[in-house]
Design a protein around this motif. Structure first.
Motif, PDB file in Angstrom:
ATOM      1  N   LEU A  20       0.826  -1.202   0.000  1.00 23.72           N
ATOM      2  CA  LEU A  20       0.000   0.000   0.000  1.00 23.72           C
ATOM      3  C   LEU A  20       0.860   1.252   0.000  1.00 23.72           C
ATOM      4  O   LEU A  20       0.588   2.210  -0.724  1.00 23.72           O
ATOM      5  N   LEU A  21       1.930   1.248   0.783  1.00 31.72           N
ATOM      6  CA  LEU A  21       2.836   2.397   0.821  1.00 31.72           C
ATOM      7  C   LEU A  21       3.539   2.590  -0.519  1.00 31.72           C
ATOM      8  O   LEU A  21       3.725   3.720  -0.978  1.00 31.72           O
ATOM      9  N   GLU A  22       3.930   1.497  -1.170  1.00 33.31           N
ATOM     10  CA  GLU A  22       4.602   1.599  -2.462  1.00 33.31           C
ATOM     11  C   GLU A  22       3.678   2.159  -3.533  1.00 33.31           C
ATOM     12  O   GLU A  22       4.091   2.945  -4.372  1.00 33.31           O
ATOM     13  N   HIS A  31      -0.399  13.379  -4.473  1.00 35.37           N
ATOM     14  CA  HIS A  31       0.315  12.161  -4.098  1.00 35.37           C
ATOM     15  C   HIS A  31       1.118  12.375  -2.816  1.00 35.37           C
ATOM     16  O   HIS A  31       1.187  11.475  -1.975  1.00 35.37           O
ATOM     17  N   LEU A  32       1.739  13.542  -2.666  1.00 35.08           N
ATOM     18  CA  LEU A  32       2.479  13.824  -1.435  1.00 35.08           C
ATOM     19  C   LEU A  32       1.544  13.809  -0.231  1.00 35.08           C
ATOM     20  O   LEU A  32       1.881  13.283   0.832  1.00 35.08           O
ATOM     21  N   ARG A  33       0.351  14.364  -0.403  1.00 39.07           N
ATOM     22  CA  ARG A  33      -0.640  14.351   0.674  1.00 39.07           C
ATOM     23  C   ARG A  33      -1.083  12.927   0.976  1.00 39.07           C
ATOM     24  O   ARG A  33      -1.154  12.515   2.132  1.00 39.07           O
ATOM     25  N   ILE A  38      -1.436   8.153   4.470  1.00 37.38           N
ATOM     26  CA  ILE A  38      -1.367   6.701   4.639  1.00 37.38           C
ATOM     27  C   ILE A  38      -0.254   6.322   5.609  1.00 37.38           C
ATOM     28  O   ILE A  38      -0.411   5.433   6.438  1.00 37.38           O
ATOM     29  N   TRP A  39       0.872   7.027   5.533  1.00 40.90           N
ATOM     30  CA  TRP A  39       1.973   6.715   6.434  1.00 40.90           C
ATOM     31  C   TRP A  39       1.614   7.039   7.874  1.00 40.90           C
ATOM     32  O   TRP A  39       2.016   6.331   8.784  1.00 40.90           O
ATOM     33  N   ILE A  40       0.851   8.117   8.115  1.00 40.93           N
ATOM     34  CA  ILE A  40       0.406   8.407   9.482  1.00 40.93           C
ATOM     35  C   ILE A  40      -0.582   7.336   9.953  1.00 40.93           C
ATOM     36  O   ILE A  40      -0.512   6.879  11.095  1.00 40.93           O
ATOM     37  N   LEU A  41      -1.485   6.937   9.084  1.00 40.31           N
ATOM     38  CA  LEU A  41      -2.449   5.904   9.465  1.00 40.31           C
ATOM     39  C   LEU A  41      -1.743   4.605   9.850  1.00 40.31           C
ATOM     40  O   LEU A  41      -2.078   3.975  10.846  1.00 40.31           O
ATOM     41  N   TRP A 126     -11.008   8.217   3.682  1.00 39.29           N
ATOM     42  CA  TRP A 126     -11.500   6.938   3.165  1.00 39.29           C
ATOM     43  C   TRP A 126     -11.249   6.832   1.665  1.00 39.29           C
ATOM     44  O   TRP A 126     -10.800   5.796   1.169  1.00 39.29           O
ATOM     45  N   TYR A 127     -11.508   7.890   0.925  1.00 38.30           N
ATOM     46  CA  TYR A 127     -11.318   7.882  -0.517  1.00 38.30           C
ATOM     47  C   TYR A 127      -9.846   7.685  -0.879  1.00 38.30           C
ATOM     48  O   TYR A 127      -9.521   6.950  -1.812  1.00 38.30           O
ATOM     49  N   VAL A 128      -8.949   8.347  -0.161  1.00 35.69           N
ATOM     50  CA  VAL A 128      -7.510   8.225  -0.433  1.00 35.69           C
ATOM     51  C   VAL A 128      -7.043   6.787  -0.218  1.00 35.69           C
ATOM     52  O   VAL A 128      -6.339   6.217  -1.058  1.00 35.69           O
ATOM     53  N   VAL A 129      -7.433   6.188   0.888  1.00 39.90           N
ATOM     54  CA  VAL A 129      -7.020   4.802   1.168  1.00 39.90           C
ATOM     55  C   VAL A 129      -7.621   3.858   0.144  1.00 39.90           C
ATOM     56  O   VAL A 129      -6.934   2.964  -0.372  1.00 39.90           O
TER      57      VAL A 129
END
Length: 136
Positions: A20-22, A31-33, A38-41, A126-129
């Protein structure tokens, strides 16, 4: 002690989290956001509501380590959450690219690639993930 009930939701194993991170990587502002979110989650274990209300002033150094301080979570519990350095670096990339100096950490990104507004909703998280997971 016997544990009652079961874990709700879908949980990622370590390989799924790495994939997921990749897939979240990119060079545009959105993309930076997305990477920072995701990294904070994954790195700090925040919930969607906690992430959407995260403020710039909440990220501080405590006892020589970066942390999210006085985070009000589920059930109004206040806690301090340690932030790994790799998460802090991703957040710093987003903050500098979006020129966020105060207020909420995460903002909406326009289709032209500029940061808009003062914050985001839980649905944006939710949409980003979901969009990163679909790329898998």
């Amino acid at each position: 002690m016997k544990q009652l009930g079961c874990r709700a939701g879908k949980w990622l194993n370590q390989d799924q989290a790495r994939l997921l991170l990749e897939k979240a990587n990119g060079q545009s502002l959105s993309h930076l956001r997305d990477v920072a979110m995701i990294w904070i989650l994954l790195g700090c274990g925040l919930r969607r509501a906690e992430l959407s209300t995260l403020r710039r002033a909440d990220i501080q150094i405590r006892q020589g380590h970066w942390a999210i301080v006085d985070l009000v979570g589920k059930g109004n519990h206040v806690q301090t959450v340690p932030m790994p350095m790799w998460v802090k670096e991703a957040v710093d990339r987003w903050l500098s690219a979006a020129s966020v100096a105060s207020g909420y950490v995460f903002r909406a990104v326009s289709r032209h690639g500029t940061a808009l507004g003062t914050g985001i909703s839980e649905n944006v998280v939710w949409y980003v993930v979901r969009s990163c997971a679909r790329r898998l």
